[in-house]
Design an enzyme around this catalytic site. Structure first.
Site, short mmCIF file in Angstrom:
data_model
loop_
_atom_site.label_atom_id
_atom_site.label_comp_id
_atom_site.label_asym_id
_atom_site.label_seq_id
_atom_site.Cartn_x
_atom_site.Cartn_y
_atom_site.Cartn_z
N CYS A 6 0.83 -1.21 0.00
CA CYS A 6 0.00 0.00 0.00
C CYS A 6 0.86 1.25 0.00
CB CYS A 6 -0.91 0.03 1.24
SG CYS A 6 -2.13 -1.30 1.29
N GLY A 32 1.21 -0.36 -5.22
CA GLY A 32 -0.06 -1.05 -5.29
C GLY A 32 -0.80 -0.72 -6.56
N ASN A 107 -1.36 1.25 5.79
CA ASN A 107 -0.31 0.46 5.15
C ASN A 107 0.28 -0.45 6.21
OD1 ASN A 107 1.80 -0.57 3.62
ND2 ASN A 107 3.09 1.23 3.87
N GLY A 108 0.16 -1.76 6.00
CA GLY A 108 0.69 -2.72 6.95
C GLY A 108 -0.28 -3.86 7.15
N CYS A 242 11.06 -2.57 8.13
CA CYS A 242 11.09 -3.66 7.15
C CYS A 242 12.24 -3.47 6.18
CB CYS A 242 9.76 -3.70 6.39
SG CYS A 242 9.74 -4.90 5.05
N TYR A 248 13.60 -4.25 -2.17
CA TYR A 248 12.71 -4.44 -3.31
C TYR A 248 11.62 -3.39 -3.47
CZ TYR A 248 9.14 -6.69 -6.26
OH TYR A 248 8.21 -6.95 -7.23
N SER A 289 13.83 -5.56 -11.22
CA SER A 289 14.10 -5.84 -9.82
C SER A 289 15.60 -5.89 -9.48
CB SER A 289 13.42 -7.14 -9.39
OG SER A 289 13.86 -8.22 -10.19
N ASP A 352 17.12 -9.57 -7.08
CA ASP A 352 17.01 -9.03 -5.72
C ASP A 352 16.54 -10.07 -4.73
OD1 ASP A 352 14.21 -9.19 -6.03
OD2 ASP A 352 14.10 -7.15 -6.79
N CYS A 388 5.97 -13.54 5.95
CA CYS A 388 5.85 -12.24 6.61
C CYS A 388 4.41 -12.04 7.07
CB CYS A 388 6.26 -11.12 5.65
SG CYS A 388 6.01 -9.47 6.33
N CYS A 438 13.68 -5.29 10.78
CA CYS A 438 13.03 -6.59 10.90
C CYS A 438 13.64 -7.51 9.85
CB CYS A 438 11.52 -6.46 10.67
SG CYS A 438 10.66 -8.06 10.66
N CYS A 441 11.81 -12.49 7.81
CA CYS A 441 11.66 -13.35 6.63
C CYS A 441 12.94 -14.11 6.33
CB CYS A 441 11.22 -12.53 5.41
SG CYS A 441 12.30 -11.15 5.00
#
Length: 465
Positions: A6, A32, A107-108, A242, A248, A289, A352, A388, A438, A441
């Protein structure tokens, strides 16, 4: 497959707030492509326009020039991580409560949304959507009785867990905030005496706005009548931004978490060249990417850089699907190789990330068919071994190829002569700091526990709810 999640924009105190929000969303379109929406305050009511598709498809001159009146606006673009792909789930989400007309963009991803939803429904709340964002609105409304708006928002945010950058329009008041761990980016800017909020600073560049600063984790910014105030709604905590924003998601011309994205990605490629040199004829990315890490890898290795795969930039969100026997058409329509650069060459491909490996496998197979002598791949982030829960639509653990197979097996599956991932230490070095991200992942250390009643995905391959 990674999906963008988002993007948020807020404009306060501008006579063409809707138009400025439109341009801001346009700059954030990479975050998005599923739906877009703008809500404005005209002095008496909220006005809205939402739709499915790209920003340029959802809005027209009638919307921006006549219907979306007011000098305060918020905008949202979405790729769903929770909630179905339906118009009713498009944001900003609007409600009316007492004297307040409230719109919210999120967003999240909340990890305790389902538990809160059940609790609210048992207490009589009626939900219109399947988004976890609507949970936040119900919590705000329940706390508005006898309390001011900012206090109601703060109390609502004390109940939710996970990743949330929020932008709220309540009558003429614009509120923006980030969760206490700062998972998602959100920045503050200014155009003359108007304020701008955006997920990324590339939106400020298009609007010719001055970037003032990042909104701090746990901070609430309130803008009303061209006056800005700030308060904390949560105690300071070690940040867990994040890191995949830098790998990315974010546009390379943005500043995210205080880091220049372009420089970080180029540095990832340079460090990857140090960690895993390879003797090849040239370096190539799969656009777009791996582009910027490939530049860094080429410069550090001394090998030439070639765009041996050409991207078709005119592919829309949908196209007429071919017959079943053309099952790889969806991959081929986006990228096509330059044949003269492939035959008898030793290729070093920079990517990536690898999630499931199926798309990359198809592309590598095509390069083999065109006569590539060797194909080596270098990946500018560590292996993604864990799903994630905070807003990136990574597959469940069972579908993540690196969660279930060693690197050698992945290389054989894709059809590579060699494969190497950037180390976690290398990734942190490239971002310019070694704490505050974080990395769940990659290492499975989740900074916020996932609600036991089930989020979008579970730690196991089956649903726990």
């Amino acid at each position: 497959m990674k999906r963008e999640y988002c993007g948020l924009v807020g404009i306060s105190g501008h006579p063409e707030a809707a138009r400025m929000a439109y341009f801001g969303l346009y700059a954030l379109q990479h975050r998005g492509q599923e739906s877009a929406g703008i809500v404005t305050w005209d002095g008496a009511n909220l006005r809205e326009q939402r739709g499915m598709g790209l920003v340029a498809d959802v809005f027209n001159e009638r919307h921006l020039g006549k219907e979306l009146k007011g000098d305060t606006a918020i905008g949202h673009i979405r790729y769903s991580t929770t909630g179905a792909s339906l118009l009713r789930n498009a944001q900003p989400f609007m409600v009316r409560f007492g004297d307040f007309r409230i719109a919210i963009g999120h967003n999240g991803n909340l990890v305790n949304a389902q538990a809160l939803r059940r609790e609210l429904e048992e207490q009589g709340s009626i939900f219109q959507t399947t988004m976890d964002s609507e949970v936040i609105v119900h919590l705000i409304a329940r706390n508005l009785n006898g309390k001011g708006l900012e206090e109601a928002v703060a109390l609502a945010c004390s109940r939710i867990k996970g990743a949330f950058s929020l932008i709220i329009l309540a009558n003429n008041k614009l509120i923006a905030l980030r969760d206490p761990l700062g998972f998602r980016p959100l920045s503050l800017g200014r155009m003359g005496d108007s304020y701008v909020i955006a997920s990324e600073t590339c939106a400020f560049d298009l609007l010719e706005a001055e970037h003032l600063r990042c909104i701090d984790p746990g901070e609430m910014v309130i803008i009303e009548d061209r006056c800005l105030t700030s308060r904390r709604f949560a105690e300071p905590a070690p940040t867990k931004s994040c890191i995949f924003e830098l790998v990315y998601f974010a546009r390379p011309d943005s500043l995210v978490f205080g880091t220049e994205v372009y420089s970080a990605r180029k540095q990832m490629g340079e460090l990857l060249a140090q960690e895993a040199p390879v003797d090849g004829d040239y370096i190539m990315p799969f656009p777009d990417s791996g582009m910027y890490a490939a530049v860094g890898y080429a410069q550090a290795s001394g090998l030439p850089f070639e765009l041996a795969m050409i991207r078709n930039h005119y592919i829309g969100r949908t196209f007429i699907q071919p017959s079943q026997d053309m099952r790889d058409f969806g991959v081929r329509v986006k990228l096509n190789p330059v044949r003269s650069l492939i035959k008898n060459k030793r290729l070093v491909i920079i990517e990536d990330s690898i999630v499931r490996g199926t798309t990359i496998r198809t592309r590598v197979k095509k390069l083999r068919e065109l006569g590539a002598r060797e194909i080596h791949m270098r990946v500018s982030c560590p292996p993604i071994r864990h799903p994630c829960y905070y807003g990136i639509d990574f597959s469940s653990k069972g579908e993540l190829i690196a969660a279930n197979h060693p690197v050698g097996d992945i290389a054989r599956y894709i059809g590579l002569d060699s494969l190497h991932y950037l180390s976690i230490d290398g990734l942190l070095q490239a971002t310019g700091r070694d704490v505050g991200y974080c990395l769940a992942c990659f290492d499975g250390n989740y900074p916020v526990a996932v609600d036991g009643s089930c989020s979008k995905m579970c730690l196991e391959d089956k649903c726990c709810g």
